[in-house]
Design a protein around this motif. Structure first.
Motif, short mmCIF file in Angstrom:
data_model
loop_
_atom_site.label_atom_id
_atom_site.label_comp_id
_atom_site.label_asym_id
_atom_site.label_seq_id
_atom_site.Cartn_x
_atom_site.Cartn_y
_atom_site.Cartn_z
N PRO A 27 0.81 -1.24 0.00
CA PRO A 27 0.00 0.00 0.00
C PRO A 27 0.83 1.27 0.00
O PRO A 27 0.47 2.26 -0.64
N GLU A 28 1.98 1.25 0.68
CA GLU A 28 2.78 2.47 0.74
C GLU A 28 3.54 2.74 -0.57
O GLU A 28 3.96 3.86 -0.83
N ARG A 29 3.74 1.70 -1.37
CA ARG A 29 4.37 1.86 -2.70
C ARG A 29 3.81 0.79 -3.62
O ARG A 29 4.42 -0.25 -3.85
N PRO A 30 2.61 1.03 -4.18
CA PRO A 30 1.96 0.02 -5.03
C PRO A 30 2.64 -0.11 -6.38
O PRO A 30 3.57 0.63 -6.71
N LYS A 31 2.15 -1.05 -7.18
CA LYS A 31 2.88 -1.46 -8.38
C LYS A 31 3.12 -0.34 -9.37
O LYS A 31 4.14 -0.32 -10.06
N GLN A 32 2.20 0.66 -9.46
CA GLN A 32 2.41 1.72 -10.43
C GLN A 32 3.62 2.59 -10.10
O GLN A 32 4.14 3.29 -10.97
N THR A 37 8.62 -3.48 -15.22
CA THR A 37 8.79 -3.96 -16.60
C THR A 37 9.92 -3.24 -17.33
O THR A 37 10.25 -3.60 -18.45
N ALA A 38 10.50 -2.21 -16.72
CA ALA A 38 11.55 -1.42 -17.35
C ALA A 38 12.31 -0.70 -16.24
O ALA A 38 12.00 -0.84 -15.06
N ASP A 39 13.30 0.09 -16.63
CA ASP A 39 14.03 0.88 -15.64
C ASP A 39 13.14 1.96 -15.04
O ASP A 39 13.33 2.37 -13.90
N GLU A 40 12.16 2.43 -15.84
CA GLU A 40 11.21 3.42 -15.34
C GLU A 40 10.06 2.72 -14.62
O GLU A 40 9.76 1.56 -14.89
N THR A 41 9.41 3.45 -13.72
CA THR A 41 8.23 2.89 -13.06
C THR A 41 7.06 2.88 -14.03
O THR A 41 7.07 3.54 -15.07
N MET A 42 6.03 2.13 -13.68
CA MET A 42 4.85 2.05 -14.55
C MET A 42 4.16 3.40 -14.66
O MET A 42 3.64 3.77 -15.72
N LEU A 43 4.16 4.18 -13.58
CA LEU A 43 3.61 5.54 -13.63
C LEU A 43 4.39 6.40 -14.61
O LEU A 43 3.81 7.14 -15.41
N GLN A 44 5.71 6.32 -14.56
CA GLN A 44 6.53 7.12 -15.47
C GLN A 44 6.28 6.74 -16.92
O GLN A 44 6.18 7.60 -17.80
N LEU A 45 6.17 5.44 -17.19
CA LEU A 45 5.89 4.99 -18.56
C LEU A 45 4.54 5.50 -19.04
O LEU A 45 4.37 5.87 -20.21
N THR A 46 3.55 5.52 -18.14
CA THR A 46 2.22 6.02 -18.50
C THR A 46 2.26 7.52 -18.76
O THR A 46 1.64 8.03 -19.71
#
Length: 361
Positions: A27-32, A37-46
């Protein structure tokens, strides 16, 4: 109004807790907020997903997020070179329909909101941009558009969209939304060929969405509008009034709006999409070695095949085993069979039960 005059505003929904990817996602750091899947986080990719889109102008993004993640989001967006944005920080989650309403009230009425979950993978950005371009003429006319993923198998973990007559270039009217099916119904829909997976990605004008909300969910709109009117602002951060937002009904955009409207269209697209909803789906979208193993972190694989290893520290060694998921994160170790990763929910529920029992003793 033509598509050339539309201003697209990316709306990134980042309120999920990502419990299906425990123990990495918490909860404090969820998957996004993680680089899965890459060096960037999923939020950054989005957040950078609309770069290079030249059919219409793209405005500054609006994020809707859990207030606890404000500082992490700021840090990650700036790392991606995004400095002009707004983050609406929900005091409590109320599902996607109110979250999108918050963004619609922050945007201009004529803006086209490109609503994207923050934790999905899209490998083929040109295909995504082409699908957006095909949707824009209908969006300009007030239609609500969803993007359907062309299915490659009888998946039972997704909802489906039944598509009808064409209403644009490779765009179809939506006949109905279908709940997650069993295998038999998924196979039937796949055979019929006029169904797409529901990806939860949308494009519509802000004023068209708010008009639909007024028509179908007036109490929800009233609560969201009041919470934004009485919001507090601090730089890029917007804090809706907590007391008012707590009173807002909770519902998904599919149930609250999309299933009730008539001018709803679907753009089917094949764009290398995944919702990365489990360790199995992460294995599917990850780069693999010759033995079809996906590895992140320190691992030694000798004769192992079709495994996923994710370690934040200790080396994981697998010898002559197949089809395993091994996750080492934050002092926790989890091992399960490939194809069984939906059972992670049982693990998190068991851990909660142990914590409750310990607290009461």
């Amino acid at each position: 109004m033509t598509s050339n005059h539309v201003n697209i505003v990316p709306v990134i929904l980042s309120g999920g807790s990502g419990t299906r990817l425990w123990p990495v996602s918490r909860p404090e750091r969820p998957k996004q907020l993680l680089p899965l899947t890459a060096d960037e986080t999923m939020l950054q990719l989005t957040a950078v997903r609309t770069r290079g889109f030249d059919v219409a102008s793209v405005g500054r993004p609006i994020l809707v997020s859990n207030a606890a993640h404000a500082d992490i989001i700021d840090e990650q967006l700036k790392q991606s070179g995004i400095h002009d944005y707004s983050v609406i920080l929900e005091p409590i989650g109320r599902n996607t329909a109110p979250a999108i309403a918050l963004a619609a009230l922050e945007a201009q009425g004529s803006d086209a909101l490109l609503v994207m979950p923050s934790d999905h993978v899209i490998d083929n950005l040109p295909a995504f941009h082409d699908a957006i371009a095909r949707a824009l003429p209908l969006v300009a006319q007030g239609w609500l558009v969803t993007f359907g993923i062309e299915p490659d198998g009888p998946e039972t973990g997704y909802g489906y969209i039944q598509m009808g007559a064409t209403c644009g270039e490779l765009v179809h009217e939506v006949v109905r939304f279908v709940e997650k099916p069993d295998v038999a119904n998924a196979e039937r829909m796949l055979a019929e060929g006029n169904y797409a997976w529901n990806a939860g990605i949308f494009l519509f004008r802000a004023d068209a969405y708010l008009t639909s909300l007024e028509r179908h969910q007036p109490d929800m709109l009233a609560a969201v509008r009041k919470s934004m009117t009485e919001s507090k602002r601090d730089g890029a951060h917007i804090f809706p009034d907590a007391k008012t937002f707590y009173a807002c009904p909770s519902d998904s955009v599919d149930y609250a709006i999309m299933e009730r409207e008539t001018q709803v269209a679907c753009v089917p697209v094949s764009m290398g999409w995944s919702d990365v909803g489990s360790w199995d789906s992460l294995h599917a979208v990850s780069t693999k070695d010759a033995g079809e193993n996906a590895v992140r972190g320190d691992a030694l694989l000798l004769g192992a095949r079709n495994c996923l290893v994710h370690s934040d520290g200790p080396r994981v060694t697998l010898v002559d085993v197949d089809d395993l998921i091994v996750v080492v994160s934050q002092g926790e170790i989890m091992i399960l069979k490939r194809g069984e990763s939906q059972k992670v929910r049982k693990v998190t529920e068991a851990i909660k039960a142990i914590a409750v029992a310990t607290a009461t003793n």
